[in-house]
Design an enzyme around this catalytic site. Structure first.
Site, PDB file in Angstrom:
ATOM      1  N   LYS A 124       0.843  -1.213   0.000  1.00 38.74           N
ATOM      2  CA  LYS A 124       0.000   0.000   0.000  1.00 38.74           C
ATOM      3  C   LYS A 124       0.872   1.254   0.000  1.00 38.74           C
ATOM      4  CE  LYS A 124      -1.801   1.733   4.013  1.00 38.74           C
ATOM      5  NZ  LYS A 124      -1.452   3.159   4.141  1.00 38.74           N
ATOM      6  N   ASN A 125       1.892   1.253   0.854  1.00 34.71           N
ATOM      7  CA  ASN A 125       2.686   2.472   1.004  1.00 34.71           C
ATOM      8  C   ASN A 125       3.666   2.702  -0.141  1.00 34.71           C
ATOM      9  OD1 ASN A 125       1.274   3.021   3.280  1.00 34.71           O
ATOM     10  ND2 ASN A 125       2.927   2.593   4.737  1.00 34.71           N
TER      11      ASN A 125
ATOM     12  N   ARG B 288      -4.255  10.789   4.315  1.00 36.26           N
ATOM     13  CA  ARG B 288      -3.208  11.793   4.332  1.00 36.26           C
ATOM     14  C   ARG B 288      -2.294  11.734   3.103  1.00 36.26           C
ATOM     15  NH1 ARG B 288       0.047  14.680   7.873  1.00 36.26           N
ATOM     16  NH2 ARG B 288       2.237  14.318   7.424  1.00 36.26           N
TER      17      ARG B 288
ATOM     18  N   CYS C  52      -5.754  13.224  12.418  1.00 29.69           N
ATOM     19  CA  CYS C  52      -5.679  11.786  12.213  1.00 29.69           C
ATOM     20  C   CYS C  52      -5.695  11.122  13.570  1.00 29.69           C
ATOM     21  CB  CYS C  52      -4.412  11.447  11.457  1.00 29.69           C
ATOM     22  SG  CYS C  52      -4.229   9.695  11.210  1.00 29.69           S
TER      23      CYS C  52
ATOM     24  N   ARG D  71      -0.512  15.071  12.730  1.00 31.90           N
ATOM     25  CA  ARG D  71       0.275  14.778  11.525  1.00 31.90           C
ATOM     26  C   ARG D  71       0.287  16.009  10.624  1.00 31.90           C
ATOM     27  NH1 ARG D  71      -1.471   8.873   9.410  1.00 31.90           N
ATOM     28  NH2 ARG D  71       0.541   8.902   8.364  1.00 31.90           N
TER      29      ARG D  71
ATOM     30  N   ASP E 146       4.009   0.949  12.174  1.00 28.12           N
ATOM     31  CA  ASP E 146       2.822   0.292  11.627  1.00 28.12           C
ATOM     32  C   ASP E 146       2.682  -1.161  12.081  1.00 28.12           C
ATOM     33  OD1 ASP E 146       2.050   2.588  10.409  1.00 28.12           O
ATOM     34  OD2 ASP E 146       2.630   2.025   8.381  1.00 28.12           O
TER      35      ASP E 146
ATOM     36  N   VAL F 273       7.781   7.453  16.716  1.00 29.50           N
ATOM     37  CA  VAL F 273       7.370   8.018  15.425  1.00 29.50           C
ATOM     38  C   VAL F 273       6.064   8.811  15.574  1.00 29.50           C
ATOM     39  CG1 VAL F 273       6.756   7.530  13.024  1.00 29.50           C
ATOM     40  CG2 VAL F 273       8.635   6.287  14.106  1.00 29.50           C
TER      41      VAL F 273
ATOM     42  N   ARG G  97      -8.997  -0.189   4.420  1.00 32.47           N
ATOM     43  CA  ARG G  97      -8.125   0.823   3.801  1.00 32.47           C
ATOM     44  C   ARG G  97      -6.735   0.246   3.526  1.00 32.47           C
ATOM     45  NH1 ARG G  97      -7.326   5.975   7.159  1.00 32.47           N
ATOM     46  NH2 ARG G  97      -5.797   6.167   5.488  1.00 32.47           N
TER      47      ARG G  97
HETATM   48  C1  UD1 Z   1       4.103   7.042   6.279  1.00 29.62           C
HETATM   49  C2  UD1 Z   1       3.213   5.820   6.083  1.00 29.62           C
HETATM   50  C3  UD1 Z   1       2.585   5.401   7.407  1.00 29.62           C
HETATM   51  C4  UD1 Z   1       3.662   5.206   8.475  1.00 29.62           C
HETATM   52  C5  UD1 Z   1       4.576   6.428   8.545  1.00 29.62           C
HETATM   53  C6  UD1 Z   1       5.767   6.214   9.470  1.00 29.62           C
HETATM   54  C7  UD1 Z   1       2.426   6.036   3.800  1.00 29.62           C
HETATM   55  C8  UD1 Z   1       1.292   6.272   2.883  1.00 29.62           C
HETATM   56  N1  UD1 Z   1       2.176   6.135   5.109  1.00 29.62           N
HETATM   57  O1  UD1 Z   1       3.260   8.099   6.740  1.00 29.62           O
HETATM   58  O2  UD1 Z   1       1.875   4.170   7.186  1.00 29.62           O
HETATM   59  O3  UD1 Z   1       3.039   5.038   9.728  1.00 29.62           O
HETATM   60  O4  UD1 Z   1       5.104   6.736   7.244  1.00 29.62           O
HETATM   61  O5  UD1 Z   1       6.481   5.093   9.087  1.00 29.62           O
HETATM   62  O6  UD1 Z   1       3.521   5.713   3.369  1.00 29.62           O
HETATM   63  N2  UD1 Z   1       5.685  15.055  10.433  1.00 29.62           N
HETATM   64  C9  UD1 Z   1       5.648  16.411  10.704  1.00 29.62           C
HETATM   65  N3  UD1 Z   1       5.501  17.277   9.648  1.00 29.62           N
HETATM   66  C10 UD1 Z   1       5.377  16.856   8.365  1.00 29.62           C
HETATM   67  C11 UD1 Z   1       5.423  15.456   8.099  1.00 29.62           C
HETATM   68  C12 UD1 Z   1       5.567  14.582   9.156  1.00 29.62           C
HETATM   69  O7  UD1 Z   1       5.752  16.844  11.852  1.00 29.62           O
HETATM   70  O8  UD1 Z   1       5.252  17.691   7.457  1.00 29.62           O
HETATM   71  C13 UD1 Z   1       5.839  14.076  11.557  1.00 29.62           C
HETATM   72  C14 UD1 Z   1       4.581  13.235  11.766  1.00 29.62           C
HETATM   73  O9  UD1 Z   1       3.618  13.912  12.538  1.00 29.62           O
HETATM   74  C15 UD1 Z   1       5.144  12.003  12.449  1.00 29.62           C
HETATM   75  C16 UD1 Z   1       6.523  11.856  11.809  1.00 29.62           C
HETATM   76  O10 UD1 Z   1       6.844  13.131  11.239  1.00 29.62           O
HETATM   77  O11 UD1 Z   1       5.278  12.189  13.824  1.00 29.62           O
HETATM   78  C17 UD1 Z   1       6.584  10.765  10.754  1.00 29.62           C
HETATM   79  O12 UD1 Z   1       5.693  11.042   9.727  1.00 29.62           O
HETATM   80  P1  UD1 Z   1       5.978  10.580   8.207  1.00 29.62           P
HETATM   81  O13 UD1 Z   1       7.237   9.807   8.165  1.00 29.62           O
HETATM   82  O14 UD1 Z   1       5.857  11.800   7.346  1.00 29.62           O
HETATM   83  O15 UD1 Z   1       4.761   9.614   7.949  1.00 29.62           O
HETATM   84  P2  UD1 Z   1       3.789   9.600   6.701  1.00 29.62           P
HETATM   85  O16 UD1 Z   1       4.549   9.816   5.452  1.00 29.62           O
HETATM   86  O17 UD1 Z   1       2.612  10.460   6.953  1.00 29.62           O
END
Ligand code: UD1
Length: 424
Positions: free
Chosen positions: A22-23, A92, A116, A121, A311, A333, A403
């Protein structure tokens, strides 16, 4: 909303084949916006989130066909670069179409993804990064607009404050089509899905190196062509079935995995004394019947890849609570990703949460109870607990699971689970 009715305890037994990731699928679908030709993606799982991304691509003007896990994406005319709240709020990852749409059309507007259930996030890293790539980014009335300014720099250097998966993917994709500009992304995420995205973009003619290390280099090109690409297996789905089989005391084989993507899980399971056998060549892992009473407790630090994945944290918590020992999980995380804890407690778990740390008192005998799912992975954890529990569990708001897990009822039933879907 519907619910699952699950009767336990059952020792899961048999074979399960992992679906496509999925990711990987979601950012690769978003990156298909950059192609001037037809994109064919294979091994795409049929999931709620993939369907949402199909709706987004269709809403902005792509013709998308999806059949037998093969997805065809092609421009059907003018591209409309605005994505409404209804679609972005569902998931997201939809925010990752902003950069590609803006680079193709000059300007794009996408609704903010919003809150979320697994914690705050924000998208601040994405916005900061797009600005550094030469976009004017404005946030107004719940929407973010990115406008491409003339790129007049030869080289752009970006350092991410945190190795965010989504930000790395968003910036790498957008920079791929910044013709004449070389972008260097530092402190990026190392996840296998980022390597998959690099391979996909390069198959369309992009010039990207370094994915899988902390520095990615992108030589922007002026055009990206069509491609035919096969995506990697879903390591989180595989991990979920591995944990489920172990927790139930059952045995069997999880096929179609890339074992190295699951190293953090395998290391922990080895430390805990679990009995399993990895076959690198045939891409599978065999789980032997395990006596949970003889397994050891552990401490898990949830970290970005190659650390233990967030995850798999909820599912692992179920396994740890069944072991006759104390364990600790520190979630680094999504620091408040513990909504599943209260639901597991309804089924008999002894878990104490302090800040981002959960202390798990093992040796629990789960009992069936009515519970509520809050997100994709929490749903999976509750399904595992219900399979291990004595009696009937009703898992409300189970839709979240669709999902992220393809044919989830069928796959668990094939392993012997007694699981029914009930409409509200
Ligand atoms: C992706 C995965 C999700 C997984 C996560 C962490 C997909 C579609 N989703 O989510 O399943 O749980 O990686 O492995 O691939 N953050 C900020 N600002 C930002 C972006 C992120 O503060 O602009 C923070 C988030 O709140 C969180 C951390 O960074 O605490 C990690 O988020 P991120 O690695 O961006 O996760 P996703 O890409 O949303």
């Amino acid at each position: 909303m519907g619910k699952f009715m699950i009767e336990g305890p059952i020792k899961l037994d048999g074979e399960v084949k992992t679906s496509g990731s999925k990711n990987s699928a979601l950012p690769i679908m978003a990156a298909s916006i950059l192609s001037s030709g037809e994109v064919t993606l294979r091994n795409i799982p049929d999931l709620g989130d993939v369907r949402t991304m199909i709706d987004i691509l269709s809403s902005v003007g792509f013709r998308v066909d999806f059949k037998n896990n093969v997805l065809n994406i092609k421009k059907a005319g003018e591209i409309d670069s605005s994505v409404p709240y209804e679609l972005v709020s569902k998931m997201r990852a939809s925010f990752n179409v902003l950069g590609p749409l803006a680079v193709v059309n000059g300007e794009a507007t996408v609704a903010l993804p919003g809150g979320c259930s697994i914690g705050v996030r924000p998208v601040d890293f994405h916005i900061e990064g797009l600005k550094k790539l030469g976009f004017e980014v404005k946030q107004e009335h719940g929407f973010v607009t990115a406008k491409k300014l003339k790129a007049d720099r030869d080289t752009i250097n970006i350092y991410l404050k945190y190795p965010s998966v989504g930000t790395t993917e968003h910036l790498m994709t957008t920079a791929a089509l910044l013709g004449g500009t070389k972008t260097i992304l530092n402190n990026v995420a190392l996840e296998p899905e980022i390597v998959d995205l690099q391979n996909f973009l390069n198959s369309m003619g992009a010039r990207i190196t370094g994915a899988g290390t902390s520095t990615i280099m992108i030589e922007g090109v002026k055009e990206l062509t069509g491609t035919d690409y096969f995506i990697i297996p879903d390591r989180i789905e595989a991990g979920t079935f591995i944990i489920a089989m172990l927790a139930s005391g059952g045995s069997g084989t999880i096929k179609n995995i890339i074992p190295s993507h699951l190293n953090a899980l395998f290391e922990k399971l080895t430390e805990m004394g679990a009995k399993f056998e990895i076959s690198e060549n045939s891409k599978k892992v065999r789980i032997f019947p395990n006596d949970l009473a003889k397994m050891n407790g552990t401490k898990i630090d949830v970290e970005p890849y190659p650390g233990f994945p967030t995850d798999l944290q909820p599912q692992m918590m179920v396994l740890l609570s069944l072991i006759n020992s104390k364990s600790v999980i520190v979630e680094n995380v999504f620091k408040s990703r513990f909504l599943h804890v209260d639901e597991l407690k309804r089924m008999g778990a002894h878990i104490d949460v302090k800040g981002n740390t959960a202390i798990i008192d093992g040796g629990v005998k789960y009992t069936g109870a009515p519970v509520q799912a809050t997100d994709i992975r929490a749903s999976a954890a509750l399904v595992i607990a219900a399979i291990c529990a004595e009696g009937v569990s009703i898992i409300n708001k189970i839709e979240h699971i669709f999902r992220g897990y393809e044919k989830v009822i069928e796959k668990f039933r094939n392993l012997g689970a007694k699981i029914e879907y009930l409409h509200d």
